[in-house]
Design an enzyme around this catalytic site. Structure first.
Site, PDB file in Angstrom:
ATOM      1  CG  ASP A  42      -2.210   0.749   0.990  1.00 29.49           C
ATOM      2  OD1 ASP A  42      -2.256   1.571   0.055  1.00 29.49           O
ATOM      3  OD2 ASP A  42      -3.181   0.516   1.738  1.00 29.49           O
ATOM      4  CD  GLU A  95       0.394   6.490  -3.170  1.00 28.61           C
ATOM      5  OE1 GLU A  95       0.073   7.022  -2.117  1.00 28.61           O
ATOM      6  OE2 GLU A  95       0.226   5.299  -3.396  1.00 28.61           O
ATOM      7  CG  ASP A 106      -7.546   4.927  -0.749  1.00 29.18           C
ATOM      8  OD1 ASP A 106      -7.462   3.734  -1.072  1.00 29.18           O
ATOM      9  OD2 ASP A 106      -6.827   5.461   0.115  1.00 29.18           O
TER      10      ASP A 106
END
Length: 801
Positions: A402, A405, A475
């Site tokens: 997760d 980035e 998300d």
């Protein structure tokens, strides 16, 4: 003519020749100096050429993070022209350099123009970076006004063609920057720069403008068609390995299961209901509080026996992956080790506060969580060492990486002054996901080849397909607009050569829907999103605010439950097709989720469609992205007194069969398809062979019988593939293929001799062969002419009327 005049003409002619030859031929191309600019052209193949531009006298060393192909000599010719250009010609490509202006032009071998740089369009603007000289780099191009381009990664704007817009490309939760475009003219450009970059296009001008770079560095890839461009990208940046077979099944997840008993209980419930399931995901906070963020151990007392946790999941014939981040809390051992070695980056990341509530309050104490320097190979080894000992050794089957980035909150300009192993954070910002995902892949491969790497990741960069990464769209908020935008976002992402992508089925944040899963309006959205998710490379239900398990919807006999069950079962029947197509991804650089321009580049009506695509090379998918059966987000009842419909464009040059009814349509037209809640428009191209598996509860439950469905109207070919399904023995030839060929004029199906072998290969396979007929309607799978065959591995020819 006087001798003096003759001599003058000779000198003028000689000087012109000298000007024409103001370059040096190199082993791989040429190098030229034009004013203060040094330009180098390097052939990587007859179709792939690299362009490097630097300032004269500026020393640099550029080792690409994405490109792993090595330069090799190819046959090319070099020729001068009277207009002071020099041309490099390979078997497939002509690259011309104007020795006066420095402009580069790309043509195919026949001289047809493909792409041209703009005059005065090269910019290297001096810039200081960490007290070292560098540049802001910009290259301008001139595209045809009616040209379509695709790619650039994932930007959820609902656009298919990426013309006529400006994009700021920096990795973010829902935006994935991959600076690769490909054109419907059959070429691609990879802008090999890792700093934040602006892409701009209008009818007169197209450019990449990066905040930092020692050189302008880009690759021109001539594929002749979209598959060829993707092949060229992967030849440069790496091929995509095979995923385990089970990963193509159905996945259940949520933010978050709070104990190992709850996670196990979800799998048990699916088994009790006889609903297929292969993957379950354990989300965050199994490690404890935020000071122990991502500790890579089970500090949360609700996960007291991780070995038993995994064993129980496996005993239920399911698999489990687990959430891992690229950051660490200040009380973790990882933080201590990395901090001592100066391998942590100093900027605000998630979670900003120490409390496990959302949203946090300004007065809450800071978490102290920091992102690690994934650019440092030693840091990646430390990361894996903890991951291996704390989690992988427990038997977990893969990784949910997760925030790759990574999350960057309260962005400040000085944040980009962080010094990484490879220079400033600004210089390498967009390559972070490539580095951290690559570290996990490489280290797991070095640890064992018995279990294939599987990584679910929230961000990506060029070349990440080589690291067994399946990206998702971040998300996103649960609403119809976002469902619609997923389609073009995913299609442009895979156009950059990274084939595996998905989204949270139902959307992540369901806060727009009161009562969540109990709200019929959300249920309708969820059903449609799941139908779309059935035809993405990974079928994964996930979100927060409300649970998403099928039994939360209701029970058998309820419209919502039945529609979801129908499509989960459909996904499992498609597994033989999916796995065989995934082999084409690995072995032939194919793409599973295919924008229409890949297969119908001559159909101008299809090129810019943002709501349809091919799934594999046979199935056309048209997701339903609007509500028909509920009104507003507070509707308490779904109404089915009227049936909604959706317009579907069927591309030209082929006929199409309705998957549900068998009805045949001529391509090149728009039709209206009724879409009751349990139907999404699906069409199969005439001249297709579609293998469909048996009804199962998990992917590896049983092999057959396999239904071989023939869609007539044209000749067809399909390569059926199988292997050991979860190791790397296929890389050494341990796999088998069966070639199916349909001769339409003779109504003849030839099943070729099985080629290859692997451990566990079944001696016989039961094939039920079905030829679909026009206007046949008999439920979820139309029946027609059927022939049953026990295939023993030998060639067989059948005549089917």
């Amino acid at each position: 003519m006087h001798l003096k005049t003759l001599l003058s003409l000779f000198l003028i002619s000689f000087s012109t020749i000298q000007a024409q030859k103001s370059y040096t031929k190199t082993e791989y191309g040429l190098k030229a100096v034009i004013d203060s600019l040094v330009i180098e052209l390097q052939f990587y193949s007859s179709k792939n050429v690299r362009i490097v531009k630097s300032k004269k006298g500026f020393d640099f060393e550029k080792n690409s993070l994405s490109v792993i192909a090595e330069l090799k000599q190819i046959d090319f010719e070099i020729s001068d022209h009277i207009n002071q250009t020099v041309t490099l010609s390979s078997d497939d490509l002509k690259v011309s350099l104007d020795l006066v202006t420095g402009v580069i032009t790309f043509q195919d071998s026949n001289g047809t123009s493909l792409l041209k740089e703009k005059s005065d369009g090269t910019h290297l603007i001096p810039k200081m970076d960490l007290n070292e000289y560098s540049f802001r780099v910009k290259q301008e191009f001139q595209l045809d006004k009616d040209e379509f381009i695709f790619g650039l990664g994932q930007f959820q704007k609902g656009k298919m063609s990426q013309r006529n817009q400006e994009l700021f490309m920096r990795q973010d939760n829902k935006e994935t920057a991959v600076p690769i475009i490909q054109s419907n003219k059959g070429y691609g450009v990879f802008w090999d720069n890792y700093s934040p970059t602006t892409f701009y296009d209008n009818p007169e001008l197209t450019y990449f403008d990066s905040q930092l770079g020692d050189v302008i560095d880009y690759y021109f890839i001539y594929g002749k068609n979209a598959d060829g461009v993707v092949k060229g990208i992967r030849e440069l940046t790496g091929q995509a390995p095979m995923f385990p077979y089970w990963t193509f099944g159905y996945w259940q997840s949520k933010e978050r299961y709070v104990s190992q008993e709850e996670t196990i209980g979800v799998v048990k419930k699916y088994r009790d209901l006889k609903i297929p399931l292969d993957g379950i995901i354990q989300d965050w906070q199994y490690w404890g509080d935020n000071y122990h963020w991502n500790a890579m151990n089970f500090g949360n007392s609700n996960f007291s026996d991780p070995d038993d946790f995994v064993e129980q999941i496996h005993d239920l014939n399911a698999h489990i992956i687990i959430s891992v981040w690229a950051s660490f809390g200040p009380e973790t051992k990882q933080y201590e080790v990395l901090n001592k070695k100066d391998m942590l980056l100093d900027f605000t990341t998630y979670p900003q506060r120490a409390v496990n509530t959302w949203p946090a309050k300004p007065e809450d104490p800071l978490s102290g969580v920091k992102v690690y320097d994934a650019y440092n190979p030693k840091a990646r080894e430390i990361y894996w060492d903890f991951l291996n000992k704390g989690i992988f050794s427990k038997g977990f089957d893969g990784w949910w990486l997760d925030s790759t980035e990574p999350d960057h909150l309260e962005i400040k300009e000085e944040d980009f002054e962080n010094e990484t192993y490879l220079g400033s954070f600004r210089k390498v910002r967009n390559a972070f996901p490539l580095m951290t995902v690559g570290g996990v892949y490489k280290n797991q491969r070095e640890t064992t080849s018995d279990k294939r790497v599987f990584i679910l990741t929230r961000s990506a960069f060029a070349g990440q397909q080589r690291y067994a990464a399946n990206s998702w769209s971040g998300d996103v908020v649960s609403n119809w607009d976002n469902l619609s935008n997923q389609i073009s976002a995913g299609l442009n992402f895979v156009a950059t050569g990274i084939p595996y992508w998905n989204s949270d089925i139902g959307g992540f944040f369901a806060w727009e829907y009161p009562e969540g899963i109990k709200n019929p309006s959300f249920q309708e959205l969820y059903v449609r999103w799941l139908q779309y998710g059935t035809f993405t490379p990974m079928m994964r239900s996930h979100g927060t605010n409300t649970p998403r398990e099928i039994y939360q919807l209701g029970k058998r006999g309820d419209w919502n439950f039945d529609a979801v069950e129908k499509f989960i079962n459909l996904r499992y029947r498609l597994l033989p097709y999916l796995y065989s197509e995934s082999w084409q991804v690995t072995s032939n650089a194919s793409t599973l989720m295919r924008p229409l321009f890949m297969d119908f580049s001559e159909d101008l009506e299809a090129l810019d469609l943002n709501d349809e695509y091919m799934f594999g090379k046979s199935i056309l998918v048209a997701p339903v992205t609007e509500s028909f059966y509920t009104e507003g987000k507070n509707d308490s009842v779904a109404k089915f007194d009227k049936t909604g419909s959706r317009k579907v464009y069927l591309p030209t040059s082929t006929d199409w069969f309705d998957f549900w009814t068998g009805e045949k349509f001529t391509g090149g037209q728009e039709i209206e398809k009724e879409v009751p809640i349990d139907i999404m428009p699906i069409y199969v191209k005439a001249g297709s062979i579609l293998p469909l598996g048996p009804k199962v509860q998990y992917a590896n439950e049983k092999l057959g019988p396999i239904e071989i469905r023939i869609y007539p109207g044209a000749d067809a070919q399909f390569t059926y593939y199988d292997d050991e399904r979860d190791n790397y023995n296929y890389e050494n030839g341990s796999y088998a293929t069966i070639e199916f060929k349909w001769d339409d004029s003779k109504n003849k199906l030839t099943i070729g001799k099985r080629k290859g072998d692997f451990k566990g290969l079944p001696e016989n396979i039961e094939f039920n062969i079905l030829k679909v007929k026009d206007k046949n309607s008999s439920g979820i799978f139309p029946s027609a002419t059927k022939t049953n065959l026990l295939y023993t591995g030998k060639s067989k020819t059948l005549h089917i009327k």
